[in-house]
Structure formats: C-alpha cells, structure tokens
Design a protein around this motif. Structure first.
Motif, PDB file in Angstrom:
ATOM      1  N   GLY A   1       0.787  -1.233   0.000  1.00 28.32           N
ATOM      2  CA  GLY A   1       0.000   0.000   0.000  1.00 28.32           C
ATOM      3  C   GLY A   1       0.815   1.276   0.000  1.00 28.32           C
ATOM      4  N   SER A   2       2.091   1.191  -0.396  1.00 24.91           N
ATOM      5  CA  SER A   2       2.937   2.385  -0.448  1.00 24.91           C
ATOM      6  C   SER A   2       3.789   2.379  -1.711  1.00 24.91           C
ATOM      7  CB  SER A   2       3.867   2.444   0.759  1.00 24.91           C
ATOM      8  OG  SER A   2       3.126   2.565   1.949  1.00 24.91           O
ATOM      9  N   ARG A   3       4.156   3.572  -2.153  1.00 25.73           N
ATOM     10  CA  ARG A   3       5.115   3.728  -3.248  1.00 25.73           C
ATOM     11  C   ARG A   3       6.410   4.224  -2.618  1.00 25.73           C
ATOM     12  NH1 ARG A   3       5.667   5.075  -9.052  1.00 25.73           N
ATOM     13  NH2 ARG A   3       3.716   3.968  -9.177  1.00 25.73           N
ATOM     14  N   TYR A   4       7.492   3.506  -2.939  1.00 27.78           N
ATOM     15  CA  TYR A   4       8.810   3.844  -2.410  1.00 27.78           C
ATOM     16  C   TYR A   4       9.655   4.431  -3.526  1.00 27.78           C
ATOM     17  CZ  TYR A   4       7.142   0.749   1.242  1.00 27.78           C
ATOM     18  OH  TYR A   4       6.388   0.185   2.232  1.00 27.78           O
ATOM     19  N   VAL A   5      10.325   5.530  -3.246  1.00 25.63           N
ATOM     20  CA  VAL A   5      11.177   6.175  -4.236  1.00 25.63           C
ATOM     21  C   VAL A   5      12.555   6.375  -3.611  1.00 25.63           C
ATOM     22  CG1 VAL A   5      11.512   8.229  -5.679  1.00 25.63           C
ATOM     23  CG2 VAL A   5       9.192   7.375  -5.255  1.00 25.63           C
ATOM     24  N   SER A   6      13.575   5.872  -4.301  1.00 27.71           N
ATOM     25  CA  SER A   6      14.964   6.046  -3.864  1.00 27.71           C
ATOM     26  C   SER A   6      15.680   6.869  -4.926  1.00 27.71           C
ATOM     27  CB  SER A   6      15.667   4.699  -3.727  1.00 27.71           C
ATOM     28  OG  SER A   6      14.983   3.877  -2.801  1.00 27.71           O
ATOM     29  N   ALA A   7      16.143   8.047  -4.551  1.00 32.66           N
ATOM     30  CA  ALA A   7      16.853   8.924  -5.486  1.00 32.66           C
ATOM     31  C   ALA A   7      18.318   8.989  -5.078  1.00 32.66           C
ATOM     32  CB  ALA A   7      16.241  10.326  -5.466  1.00 32.66           C
ATOM     33  N   TRP A   8      19.206   8.705  -6.023  1.00 29.66           N
ATOM     34  CA  TRP A   8      20.650   8.728  -5.795  1.00 29.66           C
ATOM     35  C   TRP A   8      21.241   9.898  -6.549  1.00 29.66           C
ATOM     36  CZ3 TRP A   8      23.044   4.919  -2.818  1.00 29.66           C
ATOM     37  CH2 TRP A   8      22.230   3.839  -2.461  1.00 29.66           C
ATOM     38  N   ASP A   9      21.926  10.806  -5.844  1.00 32.09           N
ATOM     39  CA  ASP A   9      22.580  11.953  -6.469  1.00 32.09           C
ATOM     40  C   ASP A   9      24.074  11.873  -6.206  1.00 32.09           C
ATOM     41  OD1 ASP A   9      20.372  13.774  -7.544  1.00 32.09           O
ATOM     42  OD2 ASP A   9      19.651  13.303  -5.532  1.00 32.09           O
ATOM     43  N   LEU A  10      24.870  11.926  -7.278  1.00 29.50           N
ATOM     44  CA  LEU A  10      26.326  11.842  -7.189  1.00 29.50           C
ATOM     45  C   LEU A  10      26.906  13.169  -7.643  1.00 29.50           C
ATOM     46  CD1 LEU A  10      25.195   8.898  -7.557  1.00 29.50           C
ATOM     47  CD2 LEU A  10      27.357   8.351  -8.631  1.00 29.50           C
ATOM     48  N   THR A  11      27.609  13.856  -6.736  1.00 32.11           N
ATOM     49  CA  THR A  11      28.184  15.161  -7.029  1.00 32.11           C
ATOM     50  C   THR A  11      29.698  15.092  -6.878  1.00 32.11           C
ATOM     51  OG1 THR A  11      26.189  16.151  -6.070  1.00 32.11           O
ATOM     52  CG2 THR A  11      28.076  17.613  -6.413  1.00 32.11           C
ATOM     53  N   PRO A  12      30.468  15.483  -7.927  1.00 30.26           N
ATOM     54  CA  PRO A  12      31.922  15.457  -7.795  1.00 30.26           C
ATOM     55  C   PRO A  12      32.362  16.353  -6.633  1.00 30.26           C
ATOM     56  CG  PRO A  12      31.279  15.874 -10.073  1.00 30.26           C
ATOM     57  CD  PRO A  12      30.026  15.971  -9.234  1.00 30.26           C
ATOM     58  N   ALA A  13      33.328  15.860  -5.874  1.00 34.80           N
ATOM     59  CA  ALA A  13      33.870  16.629  -4.737  1.00 34.80           C
ATOM     60  C   ALA A  13      35.394  16.635  -4.875  1.00 34.80           C
ATOM     61  CB  ALA A  13      33.426  15.993  -3.427  1.00 34.80           C
ATOM     62  N   GLY A  14      35.859  16.954  -6.065  1.00 30.71           N
ATOM     63  CA  GLY A  14      37.295  16.894  -6.351  1.00 30.71           C
ATOM     64  C   GLY A  14      37.546  15.800  -7.377  1.00 30.71           C
ATOM     65  N   PRO A  15      38.797  15.646  -7.813  1.00 35.84           N
ATOM     66  CA  PRO A  15      39.105  14.691  -8.886  1.00 35.84           C
ATOM     67  C   PRO A  15      38.866  13.227  -8.520  1.00 35.84           C
ATOM     68  CG  PRO A  15      41.118  15.656  -8.000  1.00 35.84           C
ATOM     69  CD  PRO A  15      39.968  16.372  -7.363  1.00 35.84           C
ATOM     70  N   SER A  16      39.006  12.881  -7.244  1.00 28.21           N
ATOM     71  CA  SER A  16      38.805  11.478  -6.879  1.00 28.21           C
ATOM     72  C   SER A  16      37.941  11.355  -5.627  1.00 28.21           C
ATOM     73  CB  SER A  16      40.150  10.775  -6.673  1.00 28.21           C
ATOM     74  OG  SER A  16      40.868  11.437  -5.666  1.00 28.21           O
ATOM     75  N   ALA A  17      36.882  12.159  -5.591  1.00 29.98           N
ATOM     76  CA  ALA A  17      35.929  12.096  -4.483  1.00 29.98           C
ATOM     77  C   ALA A  17      34.540  12.458  -5.014  1.00 29.98           C
ATOM     78  CB  ALA A  17      36.332  13.038  -3.359  1.00 29.98           C
ATOM     79  N   THR A  18      33.533  11.830  -4.450  1.00 29.08           N
ATOM     80  CA  THR A  18      32.152  12.049  -4.869  1.00 29.08           C
ATOM     81  C   THR A  18      31.269  12.108  -3.633  1.00 29.08           C
ATOM     82  OG1 THR A  18      32.580  10.739  -6.865  1.00 29.08           O
ATOM     83  CG2 THR A  18      30.265  11.123  -6.296  1.00 29.08           C
ATOM     84  N   THR A  19      30.393  13.096  -3.586  1.00 29.74           N
ATOM     85  CA  THR A  19      29.393  13.143  -2.521  1.00 29.74           C
ATOM     86  C   THR A  19      28.179  12.380  -3.034  1.00 29.74           C
ATOM     87  OG1 THR A  19      30.179  15.286  -1.740  1.00 29.74           O
ATOM     88  CG2 THR A  19      27.942  14.639  -1.092  1.00 29.74           C
ATOM     89  N   VAL A  20      27.792  11.335  -2.304  1.00 28.25           N
ATOM     90  CA  VAL A  20      26.638  10.523  -2.677  1.00 28.25           C
ATOM     91  C   VAL A  20      25.524  10.839  -1.686  1.00 28.25           C
ATOM     92  CG1 VAL A  20      25.751   8.195  -3.026  1.00 28.25           C
ATOM     93  CG2 VAL A  20      28.160   8.694  -3.522  1.00 28.25           C
ATOM     94  N   ARG A  21      24.364  11.207  -2.220  1.00 22.73           N
ATOM     95  CA  ARG A  21      23.197  11.496  -1.374  1.00 22.73           C
ATOM     96  C   ARG A  21      22.068  10.581  -1.829  1.00 22.73           C
ATOM     97  NH1 ARG A  21      21.166  15.630   1.825  1.00 22.73           N
ATOM     98  NH2 ARG A  21      18.915  15.923   1.718  1.00 22.73           N
ATOM     99  N   MET A  22      21.545   9.807  -0.895  1.00 24.74           N
ATOM    100  CA  MET A  22      20.421   8.931  -1.199  1.00 24.74           C
ATOM    101  C   MET A  22      19.225   9.413  -0.404  1.00 24.74           C
ATOM    102  SD  MET A  22      18.275   6.273  -0.707  1.00 24.74           S
ATOM    103  CE  MET A  22      18.139   4.514  -0.776  1.00 24.74           C
ATOM    104  N   THR A  23      18.147   9.689  -1.117  1.00 25.10           N
ATOM    105  CA  THR A  23      16.909  10.131  -0.482  1.00 25.10           C
ATOM    106  C   THR A  23      15.858   9.057  -0.712  1.00 25.10           C
ATOM    107  OG1 THR A  23      17.502  12.413  -1.007  1.00 25.10           O
ATOM    108  CG2 THR A  23      15.225  12.005  -0.320  1.00 25.10           C
ATOM    109  N   PHE A  24      15.325   8.526   0.384  1.00 24.72           N
ATOM    110  CA  PHE A  24      14.310   7.482   0.322  1.00 24.72           C
ATOM    111  C   PHE A  24      13.003   8.086   0.802  1.00 24.72           C
ATOM    112  CE2 PHE A  24      11.803   4.255   2.534  1.00 24.72           C
ATOM    113  CZ  PHE A  24      11.728   3.244   1.588  1.00 24.72           C
ATOM    114  N   SER A  25      11.942   7.927   0.011  1.00 25.93           N
ATOM    115  CA  SER A  25      10.645   8.413   0.474  1.00 25.93           C
ATOM    116  C   SER A  25       9.584   7.346   0.281  1.00 25.93           C
ATOM    117  CB  SER A  25      10.244   9.706  -0.250  1.00 25.93           C
ATOM    118  OG  SER A  25      10.110   9.476  -1.629  1.00 25.93           O
ATOM    119  N   ALA A  26       8.579   7.414   1.115  1.00 24.25           N
ATOM    120  CA  ALA A  26       7.472   6.462   1.080  1.00 24.25           C
ATOM    121  C   ALA A  26       6.170   7.246   1.129  1.00 24.25           C
ATOM    122  CB  ALA A  26       7.568   5.512   2.266  1.00 24.25           C
ATOM    123  N   THR A  27       5.266   6.921   0.204  1.00 29.39           N
ATOM    124  CA  THR A  27       3.981   7.597   0.120  1.00 29.39           C
ATOM    125  C   THR A  27       2.871   6.558   0.082  1.00 29.39           C
ATOM    126  OG1 THR A  27       5.045   9.295  -1.231  1.00 29.39           O
ATOM    127  CG2 THR A  27       2.648   9.299  -1.203  1.00 29.39           C
TER     128      THR A  27
END
Length: 159
Positions: free
Chosen positions: A87-113
């Motif tokens: 009875g719910s819809r789950y959404v997982s959004a993955w955002d990858l942002t460069p944080a220098g030449p060999s680093a990445t900021t990964v943000r995962m947002t999980f939502s349930a409706t």
C-alpha cells in the motif's frame, strides 16, 4: 498520512564514474551491498530508465523481496528507483556530485507515500524507530559502496 522521507549523504573517496558503476551494476550488487542477499535482473540491456529487477534484502531480521524499476537515469549524476508494496510507493533517489578529482558526494533520499490500502507498514517503517532503521540501512549501503570503490583506482593515477 503524507509522504515521509529520509536522506543520507556520504563522501566517497572515488571518482563519480567509479561510484556510478558500483551503484548501477545490478549483477554485482550482492557483492557490494551486504544487506542484499539476491538480485534477479528482469530486463535486458544496460542500466537505464525501464530497467527492472527483484531485490531480496535482509530487513528487520527477515528477507524481503521487492520489484524495483528505474524511472530517471542521468549518468553519472543521478538515478531514481521506484517500488510499490504494502500500500505504499517507495522512491529512492541517488545523487552523485563530484567533490574533487577522486571524491564524490553521494546522497540517497528514500521516500514512502501511501497509495491506499494498508498504510500500517509505512507508519511502522517510517515512524520513529523505523526511520532510524531506514537511515541506518542507507548509511550501511553507502559505507559498502565506499568500501567497494575506495582504493580500487588509487594506484591508477588521475582519471
């Protein structure tokens, strides 16, 4: 009860491309994510919008299998995966942002409706203790991805 979401962010010591590969390699997911016990890919071809798979994961002490599909894919920056269950819809959004030449900021947002039907599981999953468990599971996934990619390209020099 409306939509609830949890976001977890982590700096990974690897370039955006390597992180993208680790996150989207469905056939290798069981080796990367310790919480995932089985992945069955249901579509052919490269990872992208429309890719579907069944993922079995250990949650709250038992195996839970969900069918998931990709609704947004912008390599190597962002993808969104959805699932519907209990009875719910789950959404997982993955955002990858460069944080220098060999680093990445990964943000995962999980939502349930809630989509109708029984929203008791949603309330349990996203309320208080459940929200902490979801946050902990996401943080563990991100730690597993970091462990898989960090150091992998360290001896290769700049990308």
């Amino acid at each position: 009860m409306g939509s609830r979401s949890v976001a977890v962010e982590r700096l990974v010591g690897a370039g955006q491309g390597a992180v993208w590969e680790a996150l989207t390699d469905l056939r290798g997911m069981e080796r990367v994510l310790s919480g995932v016990t089985k992945v069955e890919v249901l579509t052919d071809g490269a990872f992208g919008v429309g890719t579907r798979w069944r993922e079995t994961r250990r949650m709250f002490g038992k195996d839970a299998t969900e069918e998931m599909w990709v609704t947004v894919s912008v390599p190597p920056e962002r993808y969104v995966v959805e699932a519907e269950s209990h009875g719910s819809r789950y959404v997982s959004a993955w955002d990858l942002t460069p944080a220098g030449p060999s680093a990445t900021t990964v943000r995962m947002t999980f939502s349930a409706t809630p989509t109708g039907g029984v929203s008791g599981l949603l309330a349990k999953l996203m309320g208080g203790l459940g929200e902490r468990a979801v946050r902990k599971a996401i943080a563990k996934d991100l730690a597993d991805v970091a462990a898989a990619v960090e150091g992998r390209g360290a001896s290769e020099g700049p990308a």
